[in-house]
Design an enzyme around this catalytic site. Structure first.
Site, mmCIF file in Angstrom:
data_model
loop_
_atom_site.group_PDB
_atom_site.id
_atom_site.type_symbol
_atom_site.label_atom_id
_atom_site.label_comp_id
_atom_site.label_asym_id
_atom_site.label_seq_id
_atom_site.Cartn_x
_atom_site.Cartn_y
_atom_site.Cartn_z
ATOM 1 N N CYS A 2 -6.344 -19.345 -3.721
ATOM 2 C CA CYS A 2 -7.117 -20.483 -4.198
ATOM 3 C C CYS A 2 -8.582 -20.116 -4.340
ATOM 4 O O CYS A 2 -9.079 -19.217 -3.679
ATOM 5 C CB CYS A 2 -7.004 -21.638 -3.220
ATOM 6 S SG CYS A 2 -5.330 -22.055 -2.800
ATOM 7 N N ARG A 27 -8.477 -14.903 -9.935
ATOM 8 C CA ARG A 27 -7.859 -14.821 -8.617
ATOM 9 C C ARG A 27 -6.445 -15.409 -8.609
ATOM 10 O O ARG A 27 -5.717 -15.250 -7.626
ATOM 11 C CB ARG A 27 -8.723 -15.545 -7.597
ATOM 12 C CG ARG A 27 -10.073 -14.879 -7.409
ATOM 13 C CD ARG A 27 -11.015 -15.791 -6.682
ATOM 14 N NE ARG A 27 -10.520 -16.108 -5.357
ATOM 15 C CZ ARG A 27 -10.983 -15.564 -4.241
ATOM 16 N NH1 ARG A 27 -11.940 -14.687 -4.290
ATOM 17 N NH2 ARG A 27 -10.486 -15.892 -3.072
ATOM 18 N N LYS A 486 2.650 -1.324 -11.484
ATOM 19 C CA LYS A 486 1.877 -1.827 -12.625
ATOM 20 C C LYS A 486 2.819 -2.481 -13.630
ATOM 21 O O LYS A 486 2.538 -3.544 -14.158
ATOM 22 C CB LYS A 486 1.104 -0.697 -13.326
ATOM 23 C CG LYS A 486 -0.121 -0.180 -12.617
ATOM 24 C CD LYS A 486 -1.295 -1.110 -12.611
ATOM 25 C CE LYS A 486 -1.311 -2.043 -11.450
ATOM 26 N NZ LYS A 486 -1.707 -1.573 -10.158
ATOM 27 N N GLU A 489 4.435 -5.886 -12.238
ATOM 28 C CA GLU A 489 3.581 -7.054 -12.019
ATOM 29 C C GLU A 489 3.047 -7.680 -13.302
ATOM 30 O O GLU A 489 2.804 -8.878 -13.328
ATOM 31 C CB GLU A 489 2.469 -6.781 -11.003
ATOM 32 C CG GLU A 489 1.397 -5.838 -11.408
ATOM 33 C CD GLU A 489 0.351 -5.645 -10.291
ATOM 34 O OE1 GLU A 489 0.207 -6.505 -9.420
ATOM 35 O OE2 GLU A 489 -0.337 -4.616 -10.322
ATOM 36 N N HIS A 505 20.450 10.694 -3.825
ATOM 37 C CA HIS A 505 20.973 10.066 -2.603
ATOM 38 C C HIS A 505 21.284 8.590 -2.801
ATOM 39 O O HIS A 505 21.398 7.849 -1.824
ATOM 40 C CB HIS A 505 19.978 10.276 -1.456
ATOM 41 C CG HIS A 505 19.757 11.721 -1.144
ATOM 42 N ND1 HIS A 505 20.718 12.516 -0.567
ATOM 43 C CD2 HIS A 505 18.697 12.531 -1.397
ATOM 44 C CE1 HIS A 505 20.251 13.747 -0.447
ATOM 45 N NE2 HIS A 505 19.025 13.791 -0.956
ATOM 46 N N LYS A 604 -5.426 -12.249 -7.332
ATOM 47 C CA LYS A 604 -6.241 -11.040 -7.207
ATOM 48 C C LYS A 604 -6.632 -10.776 -5.771
ATOM 49 O O LYS A 604 -6.822 -9.640 -5.366
ATOM 50 C CB LYS A 604 -7.494 -11.214 -8.082
ATOM 51 C CG LYS A 604 -8.386 -10.000 -8.148
ATOM 52 C CD LYS A 604 -7.698 -8.843 -8.821
ATOM 53 C CE LYS A 604 -8.570 -7.619 -8.925
ATOM 54 N NZ LYS A 604 -7.755 -6.417 -9.254
#
Ligand code: AGP
Length: 609
Positions: A2, A27, A486, A489, A505, A604
């Site tokens: 926020c 943000r 990268k 997201e 594996h 952010k």
């Protein structure tokens, strides 16, 4: 998470609040709102979704006091009724909050029993009701806030206005960032200096357990116990231009392109007359026996590169921890351990908590805590006694790019400096490393200039892809993780990074012709091994995209595409391998028409657990 913004002064508050909220958009948020005072009454406007939804309803008014908020939902869906500001039932108090009030259920029950009616699902709504009750008992606004916050448990930053205090904003901070901006006859507050940089460069950061009272006449600071605090403001050195797009379509693209300059700046700042200058942390070098690194996300990946360098160059045993894991399951106390916290925002709650835990285990003297950040003005900057400012400046795109490479530069300098001063490398070798490091910005410019069209072209082929595997080994394993992060997201394509030798594996079972493999294959100790691993993937019909020198193209029938990078010493290769992966993720997301700078669900600055 926020964002909070507030204004009190002579100008019209609403425009300043809206501009501040726009500056905080990076943000991450899902709804927004503002509250202002006009003729002794509180007015509130809130809207779900993007800021233009709020802007569209903005009235023409000349209020001089107001608070605003961008919300990233924690308690309650991202709907208008859950957006901040929240008010009490008499509408005498409005509050915005960033954080989590952990005891809100008990408070809500108590307040409901006293007749308060709740209209949202949020934890925040208990605050205006509490403040209002204390106001009704006759306490002045500041005291009512002080009494209210003393009832709260959790991490929070709060800004509040009250109808009975028409020229005031009262703030409170506990484990969540909040700064006061100082103007002339006007004062601002925000959860991030970026919101206010076009108005003032003079800031006062609240500490945990502090309240502030802002009026047009000045700022008063108090502890939660009610004691007055005196503190000098700080001056920010970065320019308002840093928060502009500068002609690029997205902040992320701008920040990718800034990397050569950021690296030059980082090296210039920390190399004085050919000597590495990292400040007071150098006094610890001779005594350090272990290094612990705590970080999250991309900063954690930078920490993995750091571990490689600190162990391989400086020969110091190094562990890298997810900060969120470390804080609840720390390793046993080890004397002579330097703990490094890496964070681009300087506000990541888990990283700060991990570092605070280490500080609390330090019995005598200054805790051996080193911060690596581009935000020395952040909470991290005030928490740690030793700091390396990477000089990357503020980063706006949610996907970290330039701050990552700048963190990696810091680790190189630290590892080289420790190795040199502890006698692991001689002056000649140090100079060779530094000379090669100083060539990296030119190599990055070459990649940006020559490889971008091919990467853009390749991005078109990812339109129908659902899964991508990234492979790397040695120092490029963290780059495989970073490339995958990268991509996921910002493009929402599922991607996984693996050490190339680990494929057989288990994960190799995922491969077929529909799952592209991005293989980082740079000359060095693990080149031949990586090529063998890539052959195994190719044999499962996976499309192979190489990241490496032109030599990769000479291998018959292996790489369908090679993102060509210059040949550099193996230890420096992460700089040149990460850049094409940042560009690839960017162009895939941009071509999908996605919100590259503010991807869904992300923030952010992750200021809650
Ligand atoms: C990076 O692209 C991510 N957005 C995220 O993983 C980020 O690195 C993480 O949240 C840590 O942030 P910090 O560096 O501010 O501590």
């Amino acid at each position: 998470m926020c964002g909070i913004v507030g204004y009190v002064g002579l100008q019209s508050a609403l425009g300043i609040l809206m501009e501040g909220l726009r500056r905080l958009e990076y943000r991450g948020y899902d709804s927004a709102g503002i509250a202002w005072l006009d003729n002794g009454e509180i007015h509130v406007l809130r809207a779900a979704g993007k800021l233009h939804n709020l802007q569209a309803q903005l009235p023409a008014t000349h209020s001089h006091v107001g608070i605003g908020h961008t919300r990233w939902a924690t308690h309650g869906k991202p709907e208008e009724r859950n957006a901040h500001p929240h008010v009490d039932n008499q509408r005498r108090v409005a509050v915005v909050q960033n954080g989590i009030i952990e005891n809100y259920r008990a408070l809500r029950d108590e307040l409901t029993a006293q007749g308060c009616v709740f209209t949202s699902d949020t934890d925040t709504e208990v605050i205006p009701h509490l403040v209002s009750l204390y106001l009704q008992q006759g306490h002045p606004f500041l005291e009512a806030m002080r009494l209210a916050v003393s009832r709260l448990e959790g991490a929070f930053a709060i800004a509040a206005i009250a109808a009975d205090a028409p020229d005031e904003i009262v703030l409170a901070r506990q484990q969540a960032p909040l700064v006061v901006g100082l103007g002339q006859g006007e004062f601002f507050c925000a959860s991030d200096t970026a919101a206010l940089i076009s108005h003032t460069q003079a800031f006062l950061a609240l500490e945990n357990g502090e309240l502030a009272r802002l009026t047009p006449l000045g700022v008063e600071l108090y502890t939660f116990a009610g004691q007055r605090v005196q503190r000098y403001p700080q001056r920010l050195t970065w320019s308002p231009l840093a928060v502009e797009k500068g002609g690029f379509k997205h902040y992320m693209l701008k920040e990718i392109h800034e990397q050569p300059a950021v690296l030059r700046q980082g090296l210039e700042s920390h190399l004085i007359e050919g000597q590495i200058a990292l400040g007071p942390v150098q006094e610890l070098y001779a005594q350090v026996e272990h290094i612990h690194i705590v970080a999250c996300g991309t900063s954690w990946h930078a920490g993995l590169v750091g571990k490689y360098l600190l162990e391989q160059i400086a020969q110091i045993p190094t562990h890298v921890y997810y900060a969120s894991e470390f804080r609840y399951a720390p390793p046993p106390y080890l004397p002579r351990t330097l703990t490094i916290g890496v964070t681009q925002s300087g506000e990541t709650a888990d990283t700060l908590a991990a570092l605070s835990l280490v500080a609390s285990r330090t019995l005598t003297g200054t805790p051996w805590l080193l911060g690596i950040t581009n935000r020395p003005d952040s909470t991290l900057g005030r928490l740690v006694p030793y700091l390396i400012d990477t000089r990357a400046g503020i980063e706006i795109g949610v996907a970290a790019t330039k701050t990552f490479t700048a963190q990696v530069v810091a680790f190189y300098l630290l590892a080289l400096d420790m190795a040199h001063q502890r006698g692991m490398i001689d002056q000649e070798k140090l100079e060779l490393y530094l000379a090669n490091l100083q060539k990296i910005p030119n190599h990055l410019e070459w990649i940006l200039e020559t490889q971008t069209p091919a990467i853009e072209q390749l991005a078109h082929q990812f339109q129908d892809v659902h899964h991508v595997i990234y492979l790397g080994r040695g120092i490029n394993f963290p780059i495989a993780l970073e490339g995958a992060l990268k991509l996921k997201e910002i493009s929402y394509i599922h991607a996984e990074g693996y050490p190339a030798g680990e494929m057989k594996h288990g994960p190799i079972a995922l491969l077929d012709k529909n799952v592209p493999v991005v293989a980082i294959a740079m000359p060095g100790t693990v080149y031949e091994k990586t090529i063998s691993n890539v052959q195994e993937a190719r044999a499962r019909e996976a499309q192979i995209i190489g990241v490496g020198t032109a030599a990769n193209l000479e291998i018959p029938d292996l790489f369908q595409v090679n993102l060509t990078v210059p040949e550099v010493p193996e230890l420096l290769s992460p700089f040149v391998t990460v850049l094409p992966l940042q560009l690839l993720a960017y162009y895939i997301a941009a071509q999908r028409g996605l919100d590259v700078d503010q991807p869904r669900n992300l923030a952010k600055s992750v200021t809650v657990e």
